[in-house]
Enzyme design. Structure first.
Site, short mmCIF file in Angstrom:
data_model
loop_
_atom_site.label_atom_id
_atom_site.label_comp_id
_atom_site.label_asym_id
_atom_site.label_seq_id
_atom_site.Cartn_x
_atom_site.Cartn_y
_atom_site.Cartn_z
N CYS A 65 4.09 5.96 12.91
CA CYS A 65 4.65 6.09 14.26
C CYS A 65 6.06 5.52 14.32
O CYS A 65 6.95 6.09 14.96
CB CYS A 65 3.77 5.36 15.27
SG CYS A 65 2.05 5.90 15.30
N CYS A 412 -7.66 -2.94 -0.82
CA CYS A 412 -7.67 -3.05 -2.29
C CYS A 412 -7.67 -4.52 -2.71
O CYS A 412 -8.37 -4.91 -3.65
CB CYS A 412 -6.46 -2.34 -2.88
SG CYS A 412 -6.31 -0.60 -2.43
#
Length: 497
Positions: A65, A412
């Protein structure tokens, strides 16, 4: 004295307040926007006031955005008075965002007369948004009444689709208008009921012409293509087959339309606004060579190297210092294979011809983006890079659990200690490899669909062409349970605490 000093301090404080107020007002003016800001309280009635409105549903913390914001703002300014752009902050207007099923950011929707009409799937650049939304307003096909109307319509940066008909009652015109309505998002349409306007283009009876942009006219291909098929399906096929021509101008706006094909691109200082002749000098040389290989399945394009600098860095590890005045030639196939022409592009086109001959003869070495192969790879989780992928992952005798990750990915990082523990528990089992690969620094083989991080695949021994995406939970015991079920060889050496 104290009273005087106090009055002086009060006066100074007042001046500071006035200065701060003036600066705040200036910032408000600077922050003035042409994008309508809507919320739960005014969304419904404001949207209903516009025939056509593009709305962005966003979250302030969203990186995509934030990147879109300046492009969206510029587009809103350019479109002002034609079509309006709006935005809704979903972090404070959850009712509106929930009502329209917003579950990712940014989500863009086109509204017509207050109703959710369609998802916006056009470009995310300012010029791309302007082009796409301009096609959304007014009739889907522009009526042409004179030769001046026709000349003005086709004198455009984009290709033009023009229908020529015998009269308003023509059944073929009705079909054409249906097709224009169905394809208005991506193409420009116009029509006329005066067949004489088409005489200079060889039109004597009802027909549709695809007219390429004037700047791309070349002796190596026809600039006008004719069809007498009028149905939506037929015109969609016709336009798809011909709109790009032999060597189109690749831009950020049309790059998605040209994806999914084997594509050679000549990157150089393409500038169709200020230097059409200079730009076409090199394009014509590409086209001259391309005509010799037209029977082969390869597409061609020219592109501005500055506009695609980030992509060249990402895909080919080429920075500004690697760029020269002469065109840089690359090929990228739909399977993801990449090639760079090492020889300098010569004006006679001979170097490009040799490059293509080697390409079609399968003599070129593929360009692979890879980190260095680790010298020491003895840890519980093996490090895979593009250059050792074949050896590590495609070893036919080994089962491999492979994590594709990104260094910046929070999920992760959370997985890492669990994944390391899994590798330690299975380190004594010679039949299975627990591995990871940085998908941002290495080319990922095309059969692995990596859209987010982490993405984990199980690659069974003897079936290296059938990787299986892991979709289970990510605790150590979850992985072990999965591998006990899927492993080619039974897990017999699982270390316990």
């Amino acid at each position: 004295m104290r009273a005087i000093r106090s009055n002086q301090m009060s006066t100074m404080g007042l001046r500071r307040l006035l200065l701060l107020f003036a600066m705040a007002q200036q910032n408000v003016l600077i922050a003035a926007t042409d994008v309508l800001e809507l919320g739960d309280s005014d969304f419904e009635y404001t949207v209903a006031e516009h025939d056509t409105l593009l709305v962005e549903f966003f979250a302030p913390w969203c990186g995509h955005c934030q990147r879109l914001a300046p492009e969206y703002e510029t587009a809103a300014t350019k479109l002002k008075g034609k079509v309006y752009l709006a935005k809704v902050d979903c972090t404070v207007n959850s009712e509106t965002c929930g009502r329209f099923g917003v579950n990712g950011y940014p989500t863009l929707k086109i509204f017509r007369n207050g109703e959710d009409s369609a998802a916006y799937d056009g470009p995310r650049t300012a010029d791309g948004i302007v082009s796409y939304m301009t096609k959304q307003v007014g009739p889907s096909s522009v009526a042409l009444h004179s030769e001046g109307d026709l000349d003005a319509f086709i004198n455009n940066f984009e290709a033009s689709v023009v229908g020529f008909f015998s009269g308003e009652e023509s059944t073929q015109l009705a079909e054409f208008l249906k097709a224009s309505s169905a394809m208005r998002d991506n193409h420009r349409f116009a029509h006329t009921t005066d067949l004489s306007l088409g005489l200079k283009h060889g039109v004597e009876s009802e027909a549709v012409l695809l007219i390429r942009p004037p700047r791309l006219n070349s002796k190596f291909e026809d600039s006008v293509i004719k069809t007498t098929a009028f149905s939506t399906a037929s015109l969609r096929q016709f336009i798809g087959d011909h709109v790009f021509g032999l060597c189109p101008h690749l831009t950020a706006e049309n790059r998605d339309d040209m994806s999914g094909r084997d594509l050679l691109v000549a990157y150089y200082d393409v500038d169709y606004l200020h230097n059409i002749k200079g730009t076409n000098y090199w394009r014509n040389r590409v086209m001259k060579v391309a005509t010799k290989f037209q029977s082969q399945e390869l597409n061609y394009a020219v592109a501005n190297r500055a506009e695609f600098q980030d992509e060249l860095k990402e895909a080919f590890n080429l920075g500004p210092s690697d760029m020269q005045e002469l065109p840089l030639i690359t090929i990228r196939t739909k399977e993801g294979n990449k090639y760079i022409m090492q020889e300098e592009f010569t004006p006679d086109g001979k170097s490009l011809e040799r490059f293509l001959e080697d390409y079609f003869a399968d003599k070129l070495k593929r360009h692979i983006k890879s980190e260095a192969v680790p010298q020491n790879n003895n840890g519980p989780v093996k490090v895979v890079v593009a250059d050792n992928f074949e050896e590590m992952v495609n070893n036919p005798s080994k089962d491999v659990l492979l994590e594709f990750y990104a260094p910046w990915c929070g999920h992760c990082k959370s997985l890492e200690p669990k994944y390391t523990e899994l590798g330690e528990k299975l380190s004594a089992d010679d039949n299975i490899i627990i591995a990871k690969m940085d998908a941002t620094a290495n080319d990922v083989p095309s059969m692995y669909d990596v859209q987010g991080f982490p993405t984990i695949f199980f690659v069974p021994a003897g079936q290296k062409d059938q990787p299986q995406k892991y979709t289970g939970d990510r605790e150590v015991n979850d992985f072990i349970s999965y591998l006990k079920k899927e492993a080619t060889h039974p897990l017999e050496k699982v270390k316990t605490e």
